[in-house]
Design an enzyme around this catalytic site. Structure first.
Site, PDB file in Angstrom:
ATOM      1  CE  LYS A   1      55.958  32.173  37.007  1.00 40.21           C
ATOM      2  NZ  LYS A   1      55.584  33.606  36.940  1.00 40.21           N
TER       3      LYS A   1
ATOM      4  CD  GLU B   1      48.062  27.354  23.498  1.00 38.64           C
ATOM      5  OE1 GLU B   1      48.083  28.175  22.567  1.00 38.64           O
ATOM      6  OE2 GLU B   1      47.567  26.226  23.397  1.00 38.64           O
TER       7      GLU B   1
ATOM      8  CB  CYS C   1      49.377  35.171  21.492  1.00 39.45           C
ATOM      9  SG  CYS C   1      47.763  34.513  21.972  1.00 39.45           S
TER      10      CYS C   1
ATOM     11  CD  GLU D   1      54.345  37.616  20.090  1.00 38.60           C
ATOM     12  OE1 GLU D   1      55.191  37.246  20.926  1.00 38.60           O
ATOM     13  OE2 GLU D   1      53.195  37.159  20.053  1.00 38.60           O
TER      14      GLU D   1
HETATM   15  P1  NAD Z   1      57.223  35.554  29.154  1.00 44.18           P
HETATM   16  O1  NAD Z   1      57.610  34.353  28.388  1.00 44.18           O
HETATM   17  O2  NAD Z   1      58.262  36.534  29.496  1.00 44.18           O
HETATM   18  O3  NAD Z   1      56.568  35.133  30.542  1.00 44.18           O
HETATM   19  C1  NAD Z   1      55.396  34.336  30.639  1.00 44.18           C
HETATM   20  C2  NAD Z   1      55.340  33.722  32.008  1.00 44.18           C
HETATM   21  O4  NAD Z   1      56.397  32.792  32.132  1.00 44.18           O
HETATM   22  C3  NAD Z   1      55.519  34.706  33.176  1.00 44.18           C
HETATM   23  O5  NAD Z   1      54.727  34.261  34.251  1.00 44.18           O
HETATM   24  C4  NAD Z   1      56.989  34.547  33.511  1.00 44.18           C
HETATM   25  O6  NAD Z   1      57.278  34.906  34.843  1.00 44.18           O
HETATM   26  C5  NAD Z   1      57.177  33.066  33.270  1.00 44.18           C
HETATM   27  N1  NAD Z   1      58.518  32.606  32.964  1.00 44.18           N
HETATM   28  C6  NAD Z   1      59.393  33.135  32.084  1.00 44.18           C
HETATM   29  N2  NAD Z   1      60.516  32.384  32.067  1.00 44.18           N
HETATM   30  C7  NAD Z   1      60.323  31.361  32.911  1.00 44.18           C
HETATM   31  C8  NAD Z   1      61.099  30.249  33.336  1.00 44.18           C
HETATM   32  N3  NAD Z   1      62.335  30.037  32.885  1.00 44.18           N
HETATM   33  N4  NAD Z   1      60.568  29.392  34.217  1.00 44.18           N
HETATM   34  C9  NAD Z   1      59.326  29.575  34.683  1.00 44.18           C
HETATM   35  N5  NAD Z   1      58.550  30.616  34.362  1.00 44.18           N
HETATM   36  C10 NAD Z   1      59.044  31.492  33.484  1.00 44.18           C
HETATM   37  O7  NAD Z   1      56.040  36.238  28.349  1.00 44.18           O
HETATM   38  P2  NAD Z   1      55.265  37.572  28.677  1.00 44.18           P
HETATM   39  O8  NAD Z   1      56.096  38.733  28.290  1.00 44.18           O
HETATM   40  O9  NAD Z   1      54.723  37.511  30.066  1.00 44.18           O
HETATM   41  O10 NAD Z   1      54.015  37.434  27.679  1.00 44.18           O
HETATM   42  C11 NAD Z   1      54.069  37.783  26.356  1.00 44.18           C
HETATM   43  C12 NAD Z   1      54.240  36.554  25.462  1.00 44.18           C
HETATM   44  O11 NAD Z   1      53.211  35.605  25.708  1.00 44.18           O
HETATM   45  C13 NAD Z   1      54.118  36.881  23.992  1.00 44.18           C
HETATM   46  O12 NAD Z   1      55.139  36.254  23.276  1.00 44.18           O
HETATM   47  C14 NAD Z   1      52.769  36.309  23.599  1.00 44.18           C
HETATM   48  O13 NAD Z   1      52.626  35.977  22.260  1.00 44.18           O
HETATM   49  C15 NAD Z   1      52.683  35.123  24.476  1.00 44.18           C
HETATM   50  N6  NAD Z   1      51.283  34.717  24.615  1.00 44.18           N
HETATM   51  C16 NAD Z   1      50.872  33.583  23.985  1.00 44.18           C
HETATM   52  C17 NAD Z   1      49.535  33.199  24.073  1.00 44.18           C
HETATM   53  C18 NAD Z   1      49.041  31.956  23.378  1.00 44.18           C
HETATM   54  O14 NAD Z   1      47.965  31.461  23.735  1.00 44.18           O
HETATM   55  N7  NAD Z   1      49.727  31.407  22.398  1.00 44.18           N
HETATM   56  C19 NAD Z   1      48.643  33.955  24.807  1.00 44.18           C
HETATM   57  C20 NAD Z   1      49.104  35.111  25.406  1.00 44.18           C
HETATM   58  C21 NAD Z   1      50.441  35.475  25.332  1.00 44.18           C
END
Ligand code: NAD
Length: 489
Positions: free
Chosen positions: A188, A262, A296, A395
């Site tokens: 997804k 992650e 991240c 962050e």
């Molecule tokens: P987000 O948590 O809003 O969403 C990430 C994904 O999860 C999206 O596909 C979203 O639709 C899905 N999602 C959110 N809530 C969900 C739920 N309850 N059930 C199922 N799916 C759900 O994050 P974002 O804004 O898309 O990305 C930014 C964040 O990602 C930042 O905090 C960043 O640090 C983190 N990130 C971490 C890494 C890592 O490897 N540690 C890498 C890249 C980004």
């Protein structure tokens, strides 16, 4: 944008069939229409119908059938590796499309995406190699003499949920490792970045993987939530915000589904008193705000010895102010826009908070004067940042760097560890062994001495609230494996 147009034409040619389920393209049966917007000019790139909960059920059923009865988990690992290498070759052939899809959807500059997209086939090839070499069956002998086979079996049907910032690389970390292990996948991707996931599904289809092994439906949170709650899912592999990660861990705990996370970061660059600033800048400047700070592992806290603060801040600000902010498709742009309006609002909110809490704005803080379209923001530097300020703790996910002064080494370590996060970091020093000793004190998942390296062949992941488990490297494969101990007669 010629390559992106080609990708979009391919997607459009499928008409309403935009979900990849059970080896074929299917029509989404949801009611919402989602749009993908190019952040540098705010023009629409794609609109598509969001999948319904029934579409998720169909994707999970296909992956379940493929896992429970299909050939994929039953093949030998080297046989799976052959398919993975085919996918790698097909992705390599489409490299310009991958780079432009990333730049178009996220605004990451083409100079960066053109290189970083090689990680996509790179991950498939790396995990294909693991299929040949990993000890999936380890023959052991008990001290009492009996033979034992310790078998690494695939964990099962895996939901791969990924964010928008590095959309395809982050998805492939999961998909390539999971497939190598013998898992079947329901991917997804983020609703804002489905385009490169289409390319991946096309390559997987072309490589001839058995039906149901890989399924792909881009969707928002609500539909995603149905996926992670689905009893047919054995493992959830999530990359995204710490908030969503905690929620997902809670959902997984209810049925003890396997989960790897992650999450966010607030990584620190530790500049020691002996560091040579000329050696610091080439990695600190780009990696304190890669993809406009939306990575991240960005080095968003820079810890400087009090005695060298003015010199280091001055040199860094000078270098950052020379980065050209502009159209991410232009080869000479060093920084593009933020990925979406809500990111711009968020980053502006943090800049205001930094000022209000007493940090000193040393550079940037506003919209570049020459860019009136797109979600652009200037690279921004705060000095005189106290480790307890909001901008030092949360962050921001934008090009906003906080300079924090320290007295002695113990003060530096205490300030570096004064964080809920522990994802990455850097130590700059002329003495690598001193750097190593400091790296051991900093509670973080990975750290580079005198530079900034994240290698797909090495484990990556977080301490503390930056996550659970590792991706990349052999450790990344092992999160998709269960251990079975078979006592032989
Ligand atoms: P987000 O948590 O809003 O969403 C990430 C994904 O999860 C999206 O596909 C979203 O639709 C899905 N999602 C959110 N809530 C969900 C739920 N309850 N059930 C199922 N799916 C759900 O994050 P974002 O804004 O898309 O990305 C930014 C964040 O990602 C930042 O905090 C960043 O640090 C983190 N990130 C971490 C890494 C890592 O490897 N540690 C890498 C890249 C980004």
């Amino acid at each position: 944008m010629e390559n992106l147009k080609k990708t979009l034409a391919g997607i459009a040619a499928r008409g309403a069939e935009q979900l990849f389920i059970d080896g074929e393209w299917r029509r989404a049966t949801g009611t919402q229409t989602l749009t993908v917007v190019a952040p540098h000019n705010e023009e629409e790139l794609l609109s598509y119908v969001e999948p319904s909960l029934a579409d998720v059920d169909a994707a999970v059923a296909a992956a379940r059938e493929a896992f429970d009865k299909g050939p994929w988990p039953r093949m030998s690992p080297p046989e799976r590796g052959v398919y993975l290498r085919k996918v790698a070759d097909l992705l390599t052939a489409r490299m310009p499309e991958l780079a432009e899809a990333w730049t178009g959807q996220v605004g990451a500059v083409i100079g960066f995406t053109g290189k970083a997209s090689y990680q996509c086939p790179g991950l498939f090839n790396f995990y294909a190699d693991q299929c040949d070499t990993y000890p999936f069956i380890d023959e052991r002998t008990r001290s009492s003499g009996g033979k034992v086979r310790v078998v690494a079996e695939p964990v099962g049907v895996t939901a791969c949920v990924t964010p928008w910032n590095a959309p395809l690389v982050l998805l492939i970390y999961k998909v390539a490792a999971g497939l190598a292990a013998g898992c079947t996948i329901v991917a997804k991707p983020s609703p804002e970045t489905p385009i490169d996931a289409h390319i991946l599904a096309e390559c997987i289809q072309q490589a001839g993987l058995p039906k149901g092994v890989f399924n792909m439906l881009p969707a928002g949170r609500e539909v995603g939530d149905h996926l992670i709650r689905h009893p047919g899912i054995d493992k959830i592999s999530f990359t995204g915000s710490t908030g969503a990660g905690k929620h997902i861990a809670g959902v997984a705990a209810e049925r003890l589904a396997r989960v790897s996370l992650e999450l966010g970061g607030k990584s620190a660059a530790l500049i020691l008193d002996d560091a040579d600033i000329a050696q610091v800048l080439p990695s600190l400047v780009p990696y304190s705000m890669p993809i406009t700070g939306q990575v991240c592992f960005s080095l968003t806290r820079v810890l400087v010895p009090r005695s060298r603060k003015d010199e280091i801040v001055g040199a860094y600000a000078d270098a950052v102010s020379k980065v050209k902010v502009g159209d991410p498709f232009q080869a000479d742009s060093g920084m593009g826009p933020l990925a979406m309006q809500r990111q711009l609002d968020r980053v502006q909110g943090y800049i205001e908070k930094g000022k209000a809490e007493g940090a000193k704005l040393a550079l940037g803080g506003g919209r570049p004067a020459d860019l009136n379209r797109g979600f652009f923001i200037e690279p921004t530097i705060f000095t005189d940042v106290d480790p307890d300020m909001t901008i030092a703790r949360e962050e921001i996910f934008g090009p906003v760097v906080s300079f924090i002064e320290y007295g002695d080494e113990a003060d530096m370590i205490a300030k570096a560890n004064h964080s809920d996060y522990g994802l990455h970091g850097a130590v700059y020093t002329q003495d690598p062994e001193r750097g190593f000793a400091i790296a051991r004190e900093y509670r973080t998942g990975s750290i580079t001495i005198n530079g900034m390296v994240v290698d797909i062949e090495m484990p990556f992941g977080g301490f503390k609230q930056s996550g659970l488990g590792r991706e990349g490297g052999i450790e990344g494969l092992e999160t998709y494996l269960e251990t079975k101990t078979v006592y032989m007669p």
